[in-house]
Motif scaffolding. Sequence first.
Motif, short mmCIF file in Angstrom:
data_model
loop_
_atom_site.label_atom_id
_atom_site.label_comp_id
_atom_site.label_asym_id
_atom_site.label_seq_id
_atom_site.Cartn_x
_atom_site.Cartn_y
_atom_site.Cartn_z
N TYR B 198 0.85 -1.19 0.00
CA TYR B 198 0.00 0.00 0.00
C TYR B 198 0.88 1.23 0.00
O TYR B 198 0.86 2.05 0.90
CB TYR B 198 -0.92 -0.05 1.22
N THR B 242 -10.23 -0.64 0.92
CA THR B 242 -9.07 0.20 1.22
C THR B 242 -8.35 0.59 -0.06
O THR B 242 -7.98 1.75 -0.26
CB THR B 242 -8.09 -0.56 2.15
N ARG B 245 -9.42 3.60 -2.18
CA ARG B 245 -9.04 4.99 -1.83
C ARG B 245 -7.62 5.34 -2.27
O ARG B 245 -7.20 6.48 -2.15
CB ARG B 245 -9.15 5.19 -0.32
N ARG B 249 -4.83 8.98 -2.16
CA ARG B 249 -4.07 8.93 -0.90
C ARG B 249 -2.83 9.80 -0.88
O ARG B 249 -2.23 10.03 0.16
CB ARG B 249 -3.60 7.50 -0.68
N VAL B 250 -2.38 10.22 -2.04
CA VAL B 250 -1.10 10.91 -2.10
C VAL B 250 -1.24 12.21 -2.87
O VAL B 250 -1.91 12.27 -3.90
CB VAL B 250 -0.02 9.98 -2.70
N VAL B 257 -2.27 12.13 2.13
CA VAL B 257 -3.51 12.90 2.27
C VAL B 257 -4.45 12.12 3.19
O VAL B 257 -4.83 11.00 2.87
CB VAL B 257 -4.20 13.12 0.90
N ILE B 259 -7.85 10.88 5.09
CA ILE B 259 -9.12 10.53 4.46
C ILE B 259 -10.08 11.72 4.39
O ILE B 259 -10.81 11.88 3.42
CB ILE B 259 -9.75 9.31 5.18
N GLN B 262 -9.20 13.80 1.31
CA GLN B 262 -9.03 13.17 0.00
C GLN B 262 -10.11 13.63 -0.98
O GLN B 262 -11.24 13.90 -0.59
CB GLN B 262 -9.06 11.64 0.15
#
Lengths: 123, 416
Positions: B198, B242, B245, B249-250, B257, B259, B262
């Motif tokens: 991840y 998961t 998302r 996330r980045v 970033v 949640i 986001q």
Amino acid sequence: MKYLLLAYTSANTWTEEDVSAEEVQRICDFYAQFEKELTESGEWVGSEGLADPSHTRTVRKVGGAPVATDGPYVEAKETLVSFSIVDVASYDRAVEIAARVVDFTGETIEVRPVMQVDFGGDD
Amino acid sequence: MHLDPPTEDLLRREAPQVLGALVRRYGRFDVAEDAVQEALLAAARQWPVDGIPEKPRGWLIRVASRAMTDMLHSQFARQRREEQVHFAIPPDRFLAPAADTVRQPEDDSLLLLFLCCHPSLSAASQVALTLRAVGGLTTEEIARAFLVPAATMGQRISRAKATVAKSGAAFRMPAGSEVEARLRAVLRVIYLIFNEGYVASAGAELTRIDLSSEAIRLARILRQALPDDGEVAGLAALLLLTEARRPARVAADGAAVPIAEQDRERWDRRLISEGTALLDSSMGVTRLGPYQIQAAIAALHDAAPRPTDTDWPQILALYTLLQRYDDSPMVTLNRAVAVAMVRGPRAGLDQLRDLDGLGDHHRLHAVRAHLLELAGDRGAARSAYRQAARLTLSVPERRHLLHRADRLGDGTAGTR
């Protein structure tokens, strides 16, 4: 988890005349064995020994521009002599590996966690 | 081998798939690898002359299977079977259908998963062996994914195989009482593989195999093998919900970033529907477990069009339930956030008082900082963010925490 093992030795050991060729050979043999065992256990990432500190050059910013000078960054009693990276299950295991080297060489080793490029757990 | 680059790439791409198919079929890693090598050599000899077959993978699997059968039946292999018992196969397995017949993953993959997660192995060895045997990745690929030398990873895998052999594990399902414990180990290994993959920072990490996709693939295999197990469905759902998302996330600069910030437009709706459907089908059908609860929490986050739409009371109830299965500090920490969202930041901060067990864990300071910020205590929040940034071992997370600190202060550069 990856850990960096930084081995230090007293700066004058390098230049003292009582360091014999046999002694250097003994240490080299130990490190070769150390590397072999850690490769076999699936924990070895990398390891290098460093040249005599007299080869050191330091690059620093002087008046807004980088300038290289001969000599170390700080004059210290202890100097960095080698580094290894291991990939192990726990901090304790990294310390255990360092302790083996320390036990043999008498040098001091700093164990430091390596930063990860991954995120931690939760968002 | 004198092959044109496209053919060489094709072989390189197919080799692990072929190996995976063979290992799933015969369970003998050592022999399967030799057999795959033979098939690759045969391809290198014949394809330049006869052209690339229409179904290169089927061709390779067929040739490798033949080689494998020969090896297994040869005197040499019999001797080796007597000397080394790892991945031993009961004789009736030789009557299995050909490896290249199209079929659903069946008990082979489940058996392999159970074998790879043998209790005598460390978590790192279980992960490596699972990726190798069930995922069909090469040693080099696994080594790259974990950023260690191939020789080291090769040894890790060999030792794992030897350990399993020494423990006398045969290629069959563990006994009744062991099944549950072994399944928990399998779920954990797949979860670990997912977490390892991840990774948010693209650029520098492009060379890493996508372990998250690999984990999702493994979770699907496990789900097909055990369609009636709620926790198996729960894990698969958790990973999908998961992973959905990840695109958000980045930040462009590589920082994490959270949640709440986001861009939800970038969440993968297809994965969210699949994960939610999977979770719904498992809830109430079988006994509840921690993976289903975590998946339910992820589903509630994913279901909110805006952060303010998040059903925090329900998430708080789920964390309270999760604590019954897992009273680790991390769960308490996440629950404290939910408490803050439901009853206010001060109530959340009160929950953090019981977390001495975490000592200097960066997550404790990060959560405390976040709650102090919500409570309006900018100075304390700023130093807690900085403390968390000092303690984390994750580069993107450190940048994110320093950003948060700077936003609250005068924007001076972060400390090391």
